[in-house]
Design a protein around this motif. Structure first.
Motif, mmCIF file in Angstrom:
data_model
loop_
_atom_site.group_PDB
_atom_site.id
_atom_site.type_symbol
_atom_site.label_atom_id
_atom_site.label_comp_id
_atom_site.label_asym_id
_atom_site.label_seq_id
_atom_site.Cartn_x
_atom_site.Cartn_y
_atom_site.Cartn_z
ATOM 1 N N VAL A 146 0.858 -1.175 0.000
ATOM 2 C CA VAL A 146 0.000 0.000 0.000
ATOM 3 C C VAL A 146 0.900 1.233 0.000
ATOM 4 C CG1 VAL A 146 -0.227 -0.036 2.529
ATOM 5 C CG2 VAL A 146 -1.901 1.217 1.141
ATOM 6 N N LEU A 165 -3.003 0.382 -4.069
ATOM 7 C CA LEU A 165 -2.640 -0.971 -3.655
ATOM 8 C C LEU A 165 -2.040 -1.733 -4.827
ATOM 9 C CD1 LEU A 165 -5.988 -1.379 -1.851
ATOM 10 C CD2 LEU A 165 -3.846 -1.773 -0.631
ATOM 11 N N LEU A 194 -0.699 -0.724 7.050
ATOM 12 C CA LEU A 194 -1.426 -1.896 6.591
ATOM 13 C C LEU A 194 -1.433 -2.922 7.713
ATOM 14 C CD1 LEU A 194 -2.676 -3.486 4.141
ATOM 15 C CD2 LEU A 194 -0.348 -4.266 3.657
ATOM 16 N N ILE A 201 -8.280 -7.339 6.076
ATOM 17 C CA ILE A 201 -7.117 -6.477 5.848
ATOM 18 C C ILE A 201 -7.596 -5.030 5.902
ATOM 19 C CG2 ILE A 201 -5.129 -6.026 4.375
ATOM 20 C CD1 ILE A 201 -5.866 -8.559 2.805
ATOM 21 N N VAL A 203 -6.382 -0.756 5.920
ATOM 22 C CA VAL A 203 -5.417 0.321 5.806
ATOM 23 C C VAL A 203 -5.917 1.469 6.670
ATOM 24 C CG1 VAL A 203 -4.358 2.042 4.290
ATOM 25 C CG2 VAL A 203 -4.659 -0.305 3.481
#
Length: 457
Positions: A146, A165, A194, A201, A203
């Motif tokens: 990222v 990404l 991240l 997942i 961010v």
């Protein structure tokens, strides 16, 4: 410093030629509390200054590699540095029009890093921060990168800020997956992190001044679900007015804050990070200190506490790292303007807290270094990285500082590295190596122990 010796003998007389400063976006660009400043390039040295105690007696520079020119005649400056599975990833800053992207170096032989690819070189923007992690979820399996994206001109309608990404499972052939656009009038995402929670997942972003520029419609910190990296989805925005008793609409406009003692300060999100489990978030919020959140439920975080400063201390909580199994917080405070009425006279330095009780962080110690005799003009601390009981600090013109924090209440500098024209932005620690990004000259590789081996995370 006790037991200090020269690894390379360099006398003070080698400091012969002052070099001009390099202006850079970031940090407190609005400059309301005199923290706004310039990165200070150090002096030209005959050889790097490399000092240390027995704990870093093998520390030496084994590589100094400039960036390739993506466009002929255009030299990009470096920003942060990260390493993953034998490859180094360097973000780039705003010099010469930005658009330098992320540079990938094969570190199979650390003494001769090879730049093998680049990605996220977006016109009209710069790409400071890059984080890479191996993930395995129903939405993506492999190595995920990222990258923060910031506009050079936030009023340019042809550019967008946010983050991008990439699939870097093969670092030599990065593949773009998705883009998240910052929902604000700010430049975009300055720093980010991240993190993985089981099959999810996330961010976390720090979009400096989003709250201020949007008049409270958007916040500086967003949590974005990237479990499917092709379709990032914002799930939460952090509003300090809703959590922190000392902050309200009456005393805070998203940037200007009057604290409980009536002192005028500034508060905005500069950096974000989580612990290794991805369940506790740390928001570096300038004069609001480091804000600690329980994010076990990422859509509904719980406020735990925050670090604080004395009334004469310029806040400027810039970034952080954890030590002692997450029980100690290392907080760096970036202050370029050391003189401010009513406050102590000091460039930014490091503060170390006991956070076993995260609702009540307790200051254990502070760490300052005075290298103005070696590097005219002085500078401020920037980023911290902890490896075991050793703290590594990037220090702009002060290079890289190595600090023993075995006793966190008594930090002791055990080593330093100051390259010629030093302007060290970021530092990343590997078992046998320290990587440093020098804004003017590229990637630096320092060997700290043993014989040369490939860098592995």
């Amino acid at each position: 410093m006790k037991n200090k010796f020269w690894i390379h003998t360099v006398l003070a007389s080698v400091l012969i030629l002052p070099v001009g400063a390099t202006t850079a976006f970031s940090h407190d660009e609005l400059g309301g509390s005199a923290e706004k400043g310039e990165n200070l390039s150090g002096s030209e040295l005959v050889a790097p200054i490399l000092e240390g105690s027995k704990n870093v007696s093998n520390l030496k520079e084994i590589a100094a590699v400039p960036l390739k020119e993506l466009k002929e005649g255009v030299k990009n400056s470096t920003a942060d540095v990260y390493a993953h599975k034998g490859f180094a990833y360097l973000g780039t800053h705003s010099a010469n029009g930005g658009a330098g992207g992320v540079r990938v170096f094969d570190m199979k032989n650390p003494s001769t890093p090879v730049e093998v690819s680049s990605f996220a070189a977006i016109e009209g923007t710069w790409q400071e921060k890059v984080i890479v992690k191996t993930v395995d979820t129903p939405g993506f399996k492999g190595d995920l990168a990222v990258v923060s994206v910031q506009q050079l001109d936030r009023n340019n309608p042809n550019t967008k800020g946010g983050f991008v990404l990439y699939d870097v499972t093969n670092p030599k052939e990065p593949k773009e997956l998705g883009f998240w656009e910052s929902p604000s009038l700010a430049r975009g995402t300055h720093e980010l992190y991240l993190t993985v929670q089981e099959d999810n997942i996330y961010v976390l972003t720090a979009d400096c001044y989003a709250d201020y520029y949007s008049h409270g419609e958007n916040m500086d910190v967003s949590f974005v679900d990237v479990t499917n990296p092709t379709t990032p989805e914002t799930i939460y925005e952090f509003n300090p007015r809703e959590y922190i008793p000392e902050v309200s609409d009456e005393n805070y406009d998203g940037y200007n804050w009057t604290d409980e003692e009536g002192i005028k300060r500034t508060a905005f999100a500069h950096s974000v990070k989580t612990d290794g489990n991805g369940t506790t978030a740390y928001l570096s919020y300038w004069d609001l200190g480091t804000i600690i959140l329980d994010i076990s439920d990422a859509k509904n975080p719980t406020y735990l506490g925050r670090t604080d400063f004395g009334s004469t201390v310029q806040g400027a909580a810039h970034s952080m790292d954890l030590a002692k199994g997450g029980n100690v917080l290392v907080e760096t405070r970036e202050v370029f303007g050391p003189i401010r009425d009513g406050f102590e006279t000091s460039y930014g330095y490091t503060m170390i807290y006991d956070i076993k009780d995260k609702t009540a962080p307790k200051l254990l110690s502070t760490f300052k270094t005075d290298f103005t005799e070696k590097v005219p003009g002085g500078s401020t601390v920037h980023d911290p990285k902890v490896h075991g009981n050793t703290l590594y600090l990037s220090h702009y013109s002060g290079g890289v500082r190595v600090v023993d924090i075995t006793d966190a209440s008594n930090p002791v500098e055990t080593g330093s590295y100051i390259p010629s024209k030093s302007n060290i932005w970021g530092v990343f620690v590997n078992r046998n190596y320290v990587l440093a990004s020098d804004m003017g000259s590229g990637l630096k590789v320092l060997q700290k122990s043993g014989s040369p081996k490939a860098i592995n995370e």
